[in-house]
Design a protein around this motif. Structure first.
Motif, mmCIF file in Angstrom:
data_model
loop_
_atom_site.group_PDB
_atom_site.id
_atom_site.type_symbol
_atom_site.label_atom_id
_atom_site.label_comp_id
_atom_site.label_asym_id
_atom_site.label_seq_id
_atom_site.Cartn_x
_atom_site.Cartn_y
_atom_site.Cartn_z
ATOM 1 N N MET A 1 8.553 -6.399 -4.840
ATOM 2 C CA MET A 1 7.417 -5.569 -5.166
ATOM 3 C C MET A 1 6.134 -6.262 -4.715
ATOM 4 O O MET A 1 6.011 -7.474 -4.773
ATOM 5 C CB MET A 1 7.366 -5.320 -6.678
ATOM 6 C CG MET A 1 6.218 -4.416 -7.079
ATOM 7 S SD MET A 1 6.245 -3.913 -8.796
ATOM 8 C CE MET A 1 5.441 -5.295 -9.563
ATOM 9 N N SER A 2 5.181 -5.480 -4.288
ATOM 10 C CA SER A 2 3.881 -6.001 -3.872
ATOM 11 C C SER A 2 3.111 -6.524 -5.068
ATOM 12 O O SER A 2 3.416 -6.214 -6.218
ATOM 13 C CB SER A 2 3.079 -4.899 -3.183
ATOM 14 O OG SER A 2 3.743 -4.455 -2.030
ATOM 15 N N ASP A 3 2.063 -7.286 -4.788
ATOM 16 C CA ASP A 3 1.224 -7.837 -5.844
ATOM 17 C C ASP A 3 0.474 -6.733 -6.577
ATOM 18 O O ASP A 3 0.116 -5.709 -5.996
ATOM 19 C CB ASP A 3 0.207 -8.809 -5.255
ATOM 20 C CG ASP A 3 0.856 -10.090 -4.745
ATOM 21 O OD1 ASP A 3 1.967 -10.416 -5.204
ATOM 22 O OD2 ASP A 3 0.230 -10.753 -3.899
ATOM 23 N N CYS B 1 -3.718 -1.786 -9.125
ATOM 24 C CA CYS B 1 -3.264 -1.162 -7.885
ATOM 25 C C CYS B 1 -2.080 -1.937 -7.319
ATOM 26 O O CYS B 1 -2.042 -3.169 -7.395
ATOM 27 C CB CYS B 1 -4.380 -1.142 -6.850
ATOM 28 S SG CYS B 1 -5.843 -0.248 -7.360
ATOM 29 N N ILE B 2 -1.156 -1.200 -6.780
ATOM 30 C CA ILE B 2 -0.047 -1.768 -6.021
ATOM 31 C C ILE B 2 -0.059 -1.058 -4.674
ATOM 32 O O ILE B 2 0.004 0.183 -4.630
ATOM 33 C CB ILE B 2 1.299 -1.583 -6.739
ATOM 34 C CG1 ILE B 2 1.309 -2.332 -8.071
ATOM 35 C CG2 ILE B 2 2.450 -2.044 -5.843
ATOM 36 C CD1 ILE B 2 2.564 -2.124 -8.903
ATOM 37 N N ASP B 3 -0.186 -1.817 -3.604
ATOM 38 C CA ASP B 3 -0.283 -1.239 -2.251
ATOM 39 C C ASP B 3 -1.369 -0.168 -2.185
ATOM 40 O O ASP B 3 -1.170 0.920 -1.638
ATOM 41 C CB ASP B 3 1.062 -0.669 -1.804
ATOM 42 C CG ASP B 3 2.124 -1.742 -1.651
ATOM 43 O OD1 ASP B 3 1.760 -2.891 -1.311
ATOM 44 O OD2 ASP B 3 3.302 -1.439 -1.884
ATOM 45 N N ASP B 4 -2.527 -0.454 -2.784
ATOM 46 C CA ASP B 4 -3.693 0.447 -2.802
ATOM 47 C C ASP B 4 -3.462 1.755 -3.562
ATOM 48 O O ASP B 4 -4.248 2.689 -3.430
ATOM 49 C CB ASP B 4 -4.186 0.750 -1.380
ATOM 50 C CG ASP B 4 -4.761 -0.474 -0.702
ATOM 51 O OD1 ASP B 4 -5.418 -1.284 -1.396
ATOM 52 O OD2 ASP B 4 -4.542 -0.635 0.516
ATOM 53 N N ILE B 5 -2.410 1.821 -4.358
ATOM 54 C CA ILE B 5 -2.159 2.985 -5.215
ATOM 55 C C ILE B 5 -2.560 2.604 -6.634
ATOM 56 O O ILE B 5 -2.116 1.575 -7.155
ATOM 57 C CB ILE B 5 -0.667 3.392 -5.190
ATOM 58 C CG1 ILE B 5 -0.244 3.770 -3.772
ATOM 59 C CG2 ILE B 5 -0.391 4.526 -6.177
ATOM 60 C CD1 ILE B 5 1.260 3.888 -3.612
ATOM 61 N N TRP C 1 5.727 3.317 -13.110
ATOM 62 C CA TRP C 1 5.380 1.909 -12.931
ATOM 63 C C TRP C 1 5.612 1.092 -14.198
ATOM 64 O O TRP C 1 5.231 -0.074 -14.253
ATOM 65 C CB TRP C 1 3.930 1.780 -12.468
ATOM 66 C CG TRP C 1 3.691 2.487 -11.181
ATOM 67 C CD1 TRP C 1 3.154 3.733 -11.014
ATOM 68 C CD2 TRP C 1 4.016 2.018 -9.881
ATOM 69 N NE1 TRP C 1 3.122 4.058 -9.693
ATOM 70 C CE2 TRP C 1 3.646 3.020 -8.966
ATOM 71 C CE3 TRP C 1 4.576 0.844 -9.383
ATOM 72 C CZ2 TRP C 1 3.820 2.885 -7.587
ATOM 73 C CZ3 TRP C 1 4.751 0.714 -8.019
ATOM 74 C CH2 TRP C 1 4.377 1.724 -7.143
#
Length: 162
Positions: A1-3, A57-61, A90
């Motif tokens: 998972m992204s930061d 935000c995760i990946d700008d979401i 999430w």
């Protein structure tokens, strides 16, 4: 998972925040009502004294939202309360913990807040566990605190004291 990236909410985030709060899994555990309007959220997210709005935000979401409200009354200016929500898809990914850690850092080091308060429905075990993990303690119970699905639900009063 992204930061997970925590930042201040911006006007471009209003619709994403509104959509998170509109999810039945989210408003079930808050004092929000279904079908929030964009106008209500624009007003709620406008700059006001003592209020800070954070998003995760995760990946700008935008996947989570936290509002800190520092008391404006002089004898309570050392106190803040907050509300938090995370998009249903999430949950259990550390989003709430990241938002709360950032809020605690702001309160402890930048806002002169020594006491952070919250209320949480007594049957919201996942949230209670996250709050306890971050140093919050149950101080009492509000009987029939809020209406949910046509029934009154009790809530815990929790706080973290620096």
């Amino acid at each position: 998972m992204s930061d997970i990236v925590i930042r201040h909410a911006e006007p471009r985030d209003y619709d994403a925040i509104r959509q998170i709060h509109a999810q039945p899994e989210v408003y079930h555990n808050t004092l929000q009502v279904p079908h929030p309007s964009m106008e209500m959220w624009q007003e709620r997210l406008a700059d006001r004294p003592g209020i800070k709005q954070l998003v995760a935000c995760i990946d700008d979401i935008v996947v989570g939202h936290l509002t800190i409200e520092v008391a404006q009354r002089p004898r309570r200016s050392h106190v803040a309360d907050f509300g938090i929500c995370v998009g249903a898809q999430w949950h259990n990914r550390g989003v709430a913990s990241a938002l709360i850690r950032t809020m605690i850092d702001m309160c402890d080091n930048w806002l002169r807040v020594d006491r952070i308060e919250l209320t949480v429905f007594v049957d919201n075990a996942p949230a209670i566990a996250v709050y306890k993990k971050q140093g919050f303690e149950i101080e009492g119970t509000g009987k029939k605190y809020g209406l949910r699905n046509g029934e009154y639900v009790d809530a815990y009063f929790m706080a973290r004291v620096k």
